[in-house]
Design an enzyme around this catalytic site. Structure first.
Site, PDB file in Angstrom:
ATOM      1  N   SER A 239      -8.391 -16.636  -0.911  1.00  0.00           N
ATOM      2  CA  SER A 239      -7.170 -16.639  -0.121  1.00  0.00           C
ATOM      3  C   SER A 239      -5.981 -16.758  -1.058  1.00  0.00           C
ATOM      4  O   SER A 239      -6.159 -16.882  -2.272  1.00  0.00           O
ATOM      5  CB  SER A 239      -7.183 -17.807   0.866  1.00  0.00           C
ATOM      6  N   LYS A 240      -4.813 -16.739  -0.465  1.00  0.00           N
ATOM      7  CA  LYS A 240      -3.572 -16.723  -1.252  1.00  0.00           C
ATOM      8  C   LYS A 240      -3.499 -17.829  -2.289  1.00  0.00           C
ATOM      9  O   LYS A 240      -2.941 -17.640  -3.364  1.00  0.00           O
ATOM     10  CB  LYS A 240      -2.374 -16.856  -0.314  1.00  0.00           C
ATOM     11  N   ARG A 241      -4.087 -18.978  -1.968  1.00  0.00           N
ATOM     12  CA  ARG A 241      -3.913 -20.072  -2.942  1.00  0.00           C
ATOM     13  C   ARG A 241      -4.714 -19.834  -4.218  1.00  0.00           C
ATOM     14  O   ARG A 241      -4.550 -20.539  -5.203  1.00  0.00           O
ATOM     15  CB  ARG A 241      -4.235 -21.428  -2.294  1.00  0.00           C
ATOM     16  N   GLY A 243      -4.346 -17.112  -5.857  1.00  0.00           N
ATOM     17  CA  GLY A 243      -3.571 -16.125  -6.619  1.00  0.00           C
ATOM     18  C   GLY A 243      -3.252 -14.949  -5.722  1.00  0.00           C
ATOM     19  O   GLY A 243      -3.488 -15.001  -4.509  1.00  0.00           O
TER      20      GLY A 243
END
Ligand code: GLU
Length: 469
Positions: A239-241, A243
């Site tokens: 997921s976005k966290r 990268g």
């Protein structure tokens, strides 16, 4: 004769193309190319509220950057509702689907009861044998078999058996006439003659329903393969966290598309312990048997190392095309010509990304060199004026401007000035690049060319002179 393999990539245009989606596209594309088959692109835009043209454009742009080209499509599900209705009619007329008018309250009560008795909340078949006709509020349900079992022969996961009793008379057309997701996918895959479906295992729950639809429509089943999800280093779903998730973000950071493809493929496919693959090699070697059963772990450090290796090993002409936009961003108008290719050759061993390479390349294209203040103070000193002038003369006298003749010219100047190469190399580097770090001195001088080098050395001599006064 073996049948032609036809694969597909059917993204939902509800956002950019992300890492997991790109890997799915890549597997299907590679398999089609490996078998000289066909790769079909289909945009699954039936979720009107969430689908956007901007997302479709972003997905196409990302695929183009990756070099994943399609032989057919893009088809748009939003333009195919007549075909879906036709197939729903077929199922209705053969008694394999039926109209259901159960109200929301009835369905809620059904679910409530199932939960109280510990059963699975599923439709209880109230309308299954009523032979109802179409009304405004009627949905169409598929008449799922009550006994037996459905088997997914998954080329990645092996056989998965689902007792039909666990399945539901699921809805295939809503009361507004819009067909549901599983119906649309199956009708598309049948009419597009898709015979190989490789997708993320987040879709594995849909597959038994889809198999029942194929069977009801008397259509041959495709080969299914469900690929484990891509995870972050902490083994949580990517997921976005972890990268950047969007493929084009990697383009913008300076990754080569072939390096990105190489990294993507290794997130779920292997060939012995080989890590580096060119695109052609992947097409040559890709088979479904080598798709792994364990999830791939996305590791940006590994991706970066692989990018550096691709930059090193790719022909400069291939790198040039992708480097140009990075130079343009830095206000440097360059072409992918022979000069730029020569520039790339001097930088490829020292650049992990194209952004880094563009930063390092700017001095080649500059019309005037701006010296880094510290570097000029330290290296462009009066003591170097004399050897610099000797060097200018020696270089002016050269007929051939290649590395051996440069080495000779430098040697003669060193001897006359009684200096070691190390003492003059840094001032020359600052004079030519403005900085103390650059590609190898001789290769860089050859690429810059005689005129530019002499001009820049003269500028440096002038700078030193002005500094003296
Ligand atoms: N549209 C689906 C998605 O974007 C893919 C469905 C499929 O591969 O069958 O996840």
């Amino acid at each position: 004769m073996n049948k032609q393999i036809i694969t597909r990539f059917p993204p939902s245009p509800t956002g950019y193309l992300h890492v997991g989606g790109a890997r799915t596209a890549l597997f299907n594309w590679l398999y089609a190319r490996h078998t000289q088959g066909k790769f079909v692109l289909r945009i699954e835009d039936t979720d009107v509220a969430r689908s956007t043209q901007a997302s479709t454009d972003a997905i196409l742009e990302a695929l183009e950057w990756l070099g994943i080209d399609w032989d057919e499509g893009p088809y748009f599900q939003s333009q195919r509702s007549d075909i879906y209705s036709e197939y729903i009619e077929k199922l209705l007329s053969t008694g394999l689907a039926y109209y259901c008018t159960c109200s929301r309250d009835t369905l809620d009560a059904m679910r409530q009861k199932a939960m109280e008795t510990g059963g699975k909340p599923k439709y209880d078949g109230t309308c299954r044998n009523k032979g109802l006709s179409k009304t405004d509020d009627a949905v169409v349900r598929f008449k799922a078999p009550l006994t037996g079992s459905t088997i997914i022969k998954d080329v990645v996961k092996g056989n998965i058996v689902i007792p039909n009793a666990e399945m539901d008379d699921f809805i295939i057309q809503r009361s507004d006439g819009v067909s549901t997701y599983n119906l649309a996918v199956v009708v598309d895959d049948i009419t597009m003659a898709i015979n190989t479906v490789i997708r993320g295992d987040d879709h594995v729950n849909n597959t038994p329903k889809q198999i029942l639809l194929y069977q009801a429509l008397n259509a041959p089943l495709p080969t299914f393969g469900h690929v484990p999800m891509v995870l972050g280093k902490d083994r949580a779903r990517l997921s976005k966290r972890h990268g950047a998730m969007s493929v084009t973000a990697y383009r913008d950071m300076g990754y080569l598309p072939d390096a990105f493809l190489n990294y993507l493929v290794r997130l779920g496919w292997s060939y012995g312990d080989q890590e580096f693959f060119t695109k052609d090699e992947l097409i040559d070697k890709f088979t479904l048997e080598n798709i792994g059963r364990s999830p791939g772990i996305f590791d940006t450090d590994k991706l970066l190392a692989l990018n550096a290796e691709h930059i090193r090993k790719s022909p400069p002409v291939a790198v040039a095309r992708h480097l140009i936009p990075f130079l343009k961003q830095r206000d440097c108008e360059a072409d992918a010509n022979e000069f730029t290719q020569a520039v790339i050759l001097t930088l490829s061993v020292r650049s992990k990304t194209l952004a880094e390479m563009a930063d390092g390349a700017l001095f080649y294209y500059a019309s005037k060199i701006t010296y880094d203040a510290k570097a000029a103070k330290k290296f462009l000193k009066p003591a170097i004026a004399e050897p610099l002038n000797l060097l200018i003369k020696a270089l002016e006298a050269l007929d051939v401007f290649d590395e051996p003749s440069l080495e000779n010219a430098f040697k003669t100047v060193m001897e006359t000035a009684g200096m070691k190469l190390g003492k003059i190399a840094q001032p020359v580097r600052v004079a030519l690049t403005g900085k103390t770090v650059s590609p190898g001195i001789f290769e860089m001088i050859v690429v810059l060319g005689q005129d530019t080098v002499i001009e820049r050395l003269k500028d440096a001599a002038k700078f030193i002179e002005n500094r003296q006064t």
